[in-house]
Design a protein around this motif. Structure first.
Motif, PDB file in Angstrom:
ATOM      1  N   GLN A 122      -0.773  -4.469  -9.914  1.00  0.00           N
ATOM      2  CA  GLN A 122      -0.769  -2.794 -10.020  1.00  0.00           C
ATOM      3  C   GLN A 122      -2.057  -2.468  -9.150  1.00  0.00           C
ATOM      4  OE1 GLN A 122      -0.808  -2.739 -14.309  1.00  0.00           O
ATOM      5  NE2 GLN A 122       1.462  -2.353 -14.426  1.00  0.00           N
ATOM      6  N   ALA A 123      -3.153  -3.240  -9.156  1.00  0.00           N
ATOM      7  CA  ALA A 123      -4.257  -2.600  -8.379  1.00  0.00           C
ATOM      8  C   ALA A 123      -4.060  -2.702  -7.209  1.00  0.00           C
ATOM      9  CB  ALA A 123      -5.437  -3.464  -8.852  1.00  0.00           C
ATOM     10  N   GLU A 124      -3.404  -3.774  -6.782  1.00  0.00           N
ATOM     11  CA  GLU A 124      -2.942  -3.805  -5.170  1.00  0.00           C
ATOM     12  C   GLU A 124      -2.008  -2.768  -4.651  1.00  0.00           C
ATOM     13  OE1 GLU A 124      -0.670  -6.919  -2.224  1.00  0.00           O
ATOM     14  OE2 GLU A 124      -1.398  -7.433  -4.049  1.00  0.00           O
ATOM     15  N   THR A 125      -1.091  -2.430  -5.654  1.00  0.00           N
ATOM     16  CA  THR A 125      -0.078  -1.110  -5.366  1.00  0.00           C
ATOM     17  C   THR A 125      -0.805  -0.004  -5.177  1.00  0.00           C
ATOM     18  OG1 THR A 125       1.742  -2.580  -6.390  1.00  0.00           O
ATOM     19  CG2 THR A 125       2.043  -0.092  -5.933  1.00  0.00           C
ATOM     20  N   LEU A 126      -1.806   0.299  -6.116  1.00  0.00           N
ATOM     21  CA  LEU A 126      -2.604   1.557  -6.077  1.00  0.00           C
ATOM     22  C   LEU A 126      -3.198   1.498  -4.946  1.00  0.00           C
ATOM     23  CD1 LEU A 126      -3.494   4.017  -7.590  1.00  0.00           C
ATOM     24  CD2 LEU A 126      -4.950   2.597  -8.919  1.00  0.00           C
ATOM     25  N   ALA A 127      -3.786   0.459  -4.580  1.00  0.00           N
ATOM     26  CA  ALA A 127      -4.931   0.407  -3.293  1.00  0.00           C
ATOM     27  C   ALA A 127      -4.065   0.780  -2.059  1.00  0.00           C
ATOM     28  CB  ALA A 127      -5.627  -0.912  -3.260  1.00  0.00           C
ATOM     29  N   ASN A 128      -2.703   0.185  -2.254  1.00  0.00           N
ATOM     30  CA  ASN A 128      -2.036   0.403  -0.754  1.00  0.00           C
ATOM     31  C   ASN A 128      -1.393   1.697  -0.907  1.00  0.00           C
ATOM     32  OD1 ASN A 128      -2.252  -2.391   0.146  1.00  0.00           O
ATOM     33  ND2 ASN A 128      -0.236  -2.847  -1.151  1.00  0.00           N
ATOM     34  N   CYS A 129      -1.231   2.367  -1.861  1.00  0.00           N
ATOM     35  CA  CYS A 129      -0.803   3.665  -1.852  1.00  0.00           C
ATOM     36  C   CYS A 129      -2.047   4.891  -1.495  1.00  0.00           C
ATOM     37  CB  CYS A 129      -0.210   4.103  -3.312  1.00  0.00           C
ATOM     38  SG  CYS A 129       1.250   3.390  -3.510  1.00  0.00           S
ATOM     39  N   SER A 130      -3.153   4.374  -1.971  1.00  0.00           N
ATOM     40  CA  SER A 130      -4.248   5.061  -1.586  1.00  0.00           C
ATOM     41  C   SER A 130      -4.685   5.087  -0.170  1.00  0.00           C
ATOM     42  CB  SER A 130      -5.643   4.573  -2.419  1.00  0.00           C
ATOM     43  OG  SER A 130      -5.453   5.092  -3.603  1.00  0.00           O
ATOM     44  N   ALA A 131      -4.434   3.847   0.272  1.00  0.00           N
ATOM     45  CA  ALA A 131      -4.553   3.838   1.937  1.00  0.00           C
ATOM     46  C   ALA A 131      -3.485   4.412   2.607  1.00  0.00           C
ATOM     47  CB  ALA A 131      -4.815   2.105   2.243  1.00  0.00           C
ATOM     48  N   SER A 132      -2.451   4.375   2.050  1.00  0.00           N
ATOM     49  CA  SER A 132      -1.318   5.214   2.734  1.00  0.00           C
ATOM     50  C   SER A 132      -1.491   6.670   2.844  1.00  0.00           C
ATOM     51  CB  SER A 132       0.186   4.737   2.458  1.00  0.00           C
ATOM     52  OG  SER A 132       1.136   5.196   2.940  1.00  0.00           O
ATOM     53  N   ARG A 133      -1.979   7.109   1.727  1.00  0.00           N
ATOM     54  CA  ARG A 133      -2.242   8.559   1.804  1.00  0.00           C
ATOM     55  C   ARG A 133      -3.385   8.866   2.786  1.00  0.00           C
ATOM     56  NH1 ARG A 133      -2.166   8.844  -4.645  1.00  0.00           N
ATOM     57  NH2 ARG A 133       0.105   8.302  -4.827  1.00  0.00           N
ATOM     58  N   GLN A 134      -4.338   8.078   2.707  1.00  0.00           N
ATOM     59  CA  GLN A 134      -5.789   8.355   3.479  1.00  0.00           C
ATOM     60  C   GLN A 134      -5.376   8.338   4.928  1.00  0.00           C
ATOM     61  OE1 GLN A 134      -8.412   9.234   2.391  1.00  0.00           O
ATOM     62  NE2 GLN A 134      -9.527   9.435   4.202  1.00  0.00           N
TER      63      GLN A 134
END
Length: 76
Positions: free
Chosen positions: A56-68
């Motif tokens: 879940q943390a990895e998915t959240l980090a990937n989503c944040s990186a994608s938005r950024q």
């Protein structure tokens, strides 16, 4: 076999050490197995919870990186 007294029963025809030793080992194994299974289950559940949190943390980090990266991309 037929025993005339309780002492003869306990002696098991001079094989008491083997017979009662086997009974004790079997009783210990029958008590140990459920406890080992419960401990293994607890360990497995804890490991799966840690793995889920990491995913879940990895998915959240990937989503944040994608938005950024979308914010930094020039618009047409």
């Amino acid at each position: 076999m037929h025993w005339n007294s309780f002492a003869e029963f306990l002696a098991m025809g001079n094989h008491a050490l083997y017979v009662w030793g086997s009974v004790v080992v079997m009783a210990v194994m029958m008590l140990a197995e459920p406890m080992l299974l419960m401990r293994g289950r607890k360990t497995l559940v804890a490991r799966l919870k840690r793995q889920l949190r990491a995913e879940q943390a990895e998915t959240l980090a990937n989503c944040s990186a994608s938005r950024q990266s979308r914010r930094n991309t020039p618009q047409e």
